[in-house]
Design an enzyme around this catalytic site. Structure first.
Site, PDB file in Angstrom:
ATOM      1  N   THR A 162       6.526   7.622  13.632  1.00  0.00           N
ATOM      2  CA  THR A 162       6.804   6.797  14.811  1.00  0.00           C
ATOM      3  C   THR A 162       5.505   6.350  15.489  1.00  0.00           C
ATOM      4  OG1 THR A 162       8.980   7.749  15.111  1.00  0.00           O
ATOM      5  CG2 THR A 162       7.942   6.866  17.092  1.00  0.00           C
TER       6      THR A 162
ATOM      7  N   THR B 251       2.570   5.800  14.073  1.00  0.00           N
ATOM      8  CA  THR B 251       1.983   4.716  13.266  1.00  0.00           C
ATOM      9  C   THR B 251       2.776   3.429  13.484  1.00  0.00           C
ATOM     10  OG1 THR B 251       1.553   6.418  11.610  1.00  0.00           O
ATOM     11  CG2 THR B 251       1.123   4.161  10.954  1.00  0.00           C
TER      12      THR B 251
ATOM     13  N   GLU C 204       9.644  15.919  15.790  1.00  0.00           N
ATOM     14  CA  GLU C 204       9.847  15.943  14.337  1.00  0.00           C
ATOM     15  C   GLU C 204       8.848  16.907  13.687  1.00  0.00           C
ATOM     16  OE1 GLU C 204       8.633  12.568  11.904  1.00  0.00           O
ATOM     17  OE2 GLU C 204      10.533  12.672  10.835  1.00  0.00           O
TER      18      GLU C 204
ATOM     19  N   LYS D  62       0.847  -1.199   0.000  1.00  0.00           N
ATOM     20  CA  LYS D  62       0.000   0.000   0.000  1.00  0.00           C
ATOM     21  C   LYS D  62       0.883   1.249   0.000  1.00  0.00           C
ATOM     22  CE  LYS D  62      -2.047   2.389   3.223  1.00  0.00           C
ATOM     23  NZ  LYS D  62      -1.949   3.725   2.587  1.00  0.00           N
TER      24      LYS D  62
ATOM     25  N   CYS E 221      13.333  12.162   5.594  1.00  0.00           N
ATOM     26  CA  CYS E 221      13.562  11.721   6.977  1.00  0.00           C
ATOM     27  C   CYS E 221      15.012  11.953   7.404  1.00  0.00           C
ATOM     28  CB  CYS E 221      13.197  10.251   7.109  1.00  0.00           C
ATOM     29  SG  CYS E 221      14.053   9.252   5.890  1.00  0.00           S
TER      30      CYS E 221
ATOM     31  N   GLU F 289      10.835   1.704   9.729  1.00  0.00           N
ATOM     32  CA  GLU F 289      11.679   2.877   9.443  1.00  0.00           C
ATOM     33  C   GLU F 289      10.853   4.100   9.811  1.00  0.00           C
ATOM     34  OE1 GLU F 289      14.739   2.709   8.535  1.00  0.00           O
ATOM     35  OE2 GLU F 289      14.827   0.589   8.043  1.00  0.00           O
TER      36      GLU F 289
HETATM   37  P1  NAD Z   1       2.321   7.832   8.275  1.00  0.00           P
HETATM   38  O1  NAD Z   1       2.826   7.002   9.399  1.00  0.00           O
HETATM   39  O2  NAD Z   1       1.168   8.730   8.509  1.00  0.00           O
HETATM   40  O3  NAD Z   1       1.922   6.924   7.033  1.00  0.00           O
HETATM   41  C1  NAD Z   1       2.806   6.027   6.421  1.00  0.00           C
HETATM   42  C2  NAD Z   1       2.018   4.915   5.759  1.00  0.00           C
HETATM   43  O4  NAD Z   1       1.380   4.143   6.780  1.00  0.00           O
HETATM   44  C3  NAD Z   1       0.913   5.395   4.828  1.00  0.00           C
HETATM   45  O5  NAD Z   1       0.833   4.526   3.715  1.00  0.00           O
HETATM   46  C4  NAD Z   1      -0.329   5.263   5.701  1.00  0.00           C
HETATM   47  O6  NAD Z   1      -1.518   5.087   4.974  1.00  0.00           O
HETATM   48  C5  NAD Z   1       0.006   4.025   6.499  1.00  0.00           C
HETATM   49  N1  NAD Z   1      -0.712   3.888   7.777  1.00  0.00           N
HETATM   50  C6  NAD Z   1      -1.185   4.883   8.579  1.00  0.00           C
HETATM   51  N2  NAD Z   1      -1.801   4.352   9.650  1.00  0.00           N
HETATM   52  C7  NAD Z   1      -1.720   3.006   9.527  1.00  0.00           C
HETATM   53  C8  NAD Z   1      -2.171   1.919  10.328  1.00  0.00           C
HETATM   54  N3  NAD Z   1      -2.830   2.108  11.465  1.00  0.00           N
HETATM   55  N4  NAD Z   1      -1.910   0.668   9.911  1.00  0.00           N
HETATM   56  C9  NAD Z   1      -1.219   0.453   8.760  1.00  0.00           C
HETATM   57  N5  NAD Z   1      -0.791   1.437   7.965  1.00  0.00           N
HETATM   58  C10 NAD Z   1      -1.015   2.700   8.341  1.00  0.00           C
HETATM   59  O7  NAD Z   1       3.596   8.634   7.759  1.00  0.00           O
HETATM   60  P2  NAD Z   1       3.642   9.742   6.624  1.00  0.00           P
HETATM   61  O8  NAD Z   1       3.043  10.998   7.169  1.00  0.00           O
HETATM   62  O9  NAD Z   1       3.145   9.159   5.357  1.00  0.00           O
HETATM   63  O10 NAD Z   1       5.225   9.923   6.450  1.00  0.00           O
HETATM   64  C11 NAD Z   1       5.993  10.813   7.211  1.00  0.00           C
HETATM   65  C12 NAD Z   1       6.783  10.073   8.268  1.00  0.00           C
HETATM   66  O11 NAD Z   1       7.555   9.052   7.656  1.00  0.00           O
HETATM   67  C13 NAD Z   1       7.758  10.960   8.987  1.00  0.00           C
HETATM   68  O12 NAD Z   1       7.699  10.677  10.347  1.00  0.00           O
HETATM   69  C14 NAD Z   1       9.108  10.535   8.411  1.00  0.00           C
HETATM   70  O13 NAD Z   1      10.204  10.760   9.258  1.00  0.00           O
HETATM   71  C15 NAD Z   1       8.886   9.091   8.192  1.00  0.00           C
HETATM   72  N6  NAD Z   1       9.838   8.558   7.226  1.00  0.00           N
HETATM   73  C16 NAD Z   1      10.831   7.734   7.675  1.00  0.00           C
HETATM   74  C17 NAD Z   1      11.777   7.231   6.794  1.00  0.00           C
HETATM   75  C18 NAD Z   1      12.861   6.305   7.249  1.00  0.00           C
HETATM   76  O14 NAD Z   1      13.507   5.700   6.407  1.00  0.00           O
HETATM   77  N7  NAD Z   1      13.104   6.170   8.544  1.00  0.00           N
HETATM   78  C19 NAD Z   1      11.696   7.575   5.434  1.00  0.00           C
HETATM   79  C20 NAD Z   1      10.678   8.434   5.027  1.00  0.00           C
HETATM   80  C21 NAD Z   1       9.745   8.918   5.922  1.00  0.00           C
END
Ligand code: NAD
Length: 480
Positions: A228, A230, A384, A173, A282, A248
């Protein structure tokens, strides 16, 4: 309006309940396509397709699997312009960033694991005079991959490529905020007649479609990149089911600048490490620590340069910053600017929305923002923000900056600027981070382990780490 479709068992399909929601173009603030609002029933169908495809796919020789992965890579390259334009439109990033970073990296990810799998070997351990142990590395079966919006196809492919290369079938997804290039990838699968059921893409919200992938009994591993909070929710569900988990998560990375660094190189890289992709990477260094001897010089030059940087619509070839990804994200970032003021910070540059002319007047544009005068442990410096906002903090000694750098709950990456070799190695060793760059930023060798410590994640992606994650080790002992 165009309707994005799910891709299950080698076919484009509508969500079973027939519901869709808007896909907003950040540059204009208006909807331009519709995204399937998939539910557990759609995930169920995708998991069944993946389960049925598994014996055939895992039974292919690694050369054949590698060939298929290479065809995916070449298929993206063949539609390069379409992918570049779609990524920039969906996310709001400058088109040149999608052209030079996002799409080339997605192409490389498939190529890297297509060839990497040919060299993936397992161990043997001889017990002299007794017998020999050998380790088999078996694919897991069906795995779930869930990715965020900031580097959409780049991070999506970084998961699905090693998962498939090692013989697994995938239910994936992409973020509901940036689904379009994952949809285009399905068109590539159709172009090349990719084996059906091996990669199934289900679109929708995290709490419905994402949750169903995590909860499904047959998804043996979950590879997740995102926030974090999520990550915690996913771990709460998946850990008691004893699924393999790769998380991640967020970051609050320090960029540590010593008096003795190569100033000009540090400055040009720091501009990128602060504001590339509107600060929505990130790995961006959002906490800039500058040694006192060059603090004033750094501040003056950095502020002058940033004030001149061009915030513009993504297709403007001169745009240095495009739109941030959504209205709610823009509001979140602005709320942190207000918090910084309440916490005693001084805004040296930016701190406000940027209004462009029509048709971009409803887009989500923010001026790159520099703040100083904050305590290292205030909320602005601990939480963050994930936008075009950095803070400046002076320091005197290595001990002092190490303490401040390590003070957050995060530990993803760190950058150190110095020409003192001993100090560079010592700090790299002591700093709480999974990735450290010395006199550089975002230089990536895909063979290296990628991931964070503390609340920045669990496990590592990249190279052997990813291929080990997507396989289960089985030891076999044979008596002499
Ligand atoms: P998010 O956690 O809101 O969403 C990420 C994904 O998880 C989306 O596809 C979302 O639909 C899905 N999701 C949300 N709730 C869920 C649940 N309960 N069960 C299963 N899936 C679920 O994050 P975002 O806003 O899309 O991305 C930004 C974050 O990602 C920032 O915190 C950033 O630091 C982090 N990030 C980390 C890395 C890394 O490599 N460590 C890389 C890129 C982004």
């Amino acid at each position: 309006m165009e309707k994005i479709q799910n891709y299950i068992n080698g076919k484009f399909v509508a969500p079973k309940a027939g519901k869709y929601f808007d896909n907003i173009e950040p540059a204009k603030g208006i909807a331009y396509s519709l995204i399937p609002d998939s539910q557990a029933e759609d995930v169920e169908e995708a998991v069944s397709a993946a389960q049925a495809a598994f014996p055939g796919w895992s039974g292919l020789s690694i050369e054949d699997r590698g060939d298929w992965m290479m065809k995916l890579s070449n298929g993206i390259a063949a539609r390069m312009t379409e992918f570049v334009e779609a990524e920039s439109r969906d996310n709001g990033k400058p088109i040149k960033l999608a052209e030079h970073v996002d799409i080339p990296r997605a192409i490389s990810n498939f190529k890297f694991f297509a060839t990497g799998i040919q060299h993936f070997a397992s161990e043997s351990h001889e017990m002299v005079g007794v017998g020999i142990n050998y380790t088999l590395r078996k694919p897991l079966g069906v795995v779930g991959c869930i990715s965020p919006w900031n580097l959409p196809l780049y991070l999506f492919s970084w998961k699905i490529a090693p998962a498939m290369a090692t013989g697994n079938c995938v239910v994936a997804k992409p973020s509901e905020i940036t689904p379009y290039t994952a949809y285009l990838l399905c068109k590539v699968m159709e172009d090349i007649d990719f084996p059906k059921g091996v990669l199934n893409i289900v679109h929708g919200f995290g709490h419905t479609a994402g949750d169903a992938i995590v909860r499904h009994k047959l998804t043996k591993a979950i590879s997740f990149t995102g926030g974090t909070t999520t990550g915690k929710t996913i771990a709460t569900i998946a850990a008691p089911m004893f699924k393999k988990l790769s998380l991640e998560l967020g970051g609050k990375n320090p960029n540590i600048i010593f008096d003795d660094c190569d100033f000009d190189e540090m400055m040009s890289t720091t501009i990128r490490s602060s504001f590339a992709n509107q600060g929505q990477i990130c790995l961006c260094g959002s906490r800039i620590f500058v040694q006192k001897g060059i603090y004033e010089r750094f501040k003056k030059e950095f502020v002058e340069k940033i004030k001149k940087s061009k915030v513009s619509y993504p297709t403007d070839p001169k745009a240095q910053l495009g739109a941030v990804v959504s209205k709610s994200h823009m509001e979140k970032v602005l709320s942190y600017v207000e918090l910084a003021k309440e916490e005693g910070g001084t805004i040296l540059a930016g701190g406000h929305q940027v209004k462009l002319d029509a048709p971009y007047d409803q887009g989500f544009y923010l001026a790159p923002t520099i703040i100083e005068g904050l305590k290292f442990d205030c909320r602005t410096n601990q939480e963050e923000i994930f936008g075009p906002v950095v803070t400046l903090t002076p320091f005197e000694t290595e001990e002092e900056v190490l303490m401040m750098a390590n003070s957050t709950e995060y530990g993803l990456s760190a950058t150190i600027w110095t020409n003192n070799l001993k100090r560079a190695h010592n700090l790299a060793n002591e700093i709480d981070a999974g990735i450290v760059w010395i006199n550089a930023w975002l230089v990536r060798d895909l063979r290296t382990p990628f991931g964070g410590v503390k609340s920045s994640g669990v496990g590592r992606e990249g190279g052997w780490e990813a291929m080990k994650f997507f396989t289960e080790a089985k030891n076999v002992f044979v008596k002499y």
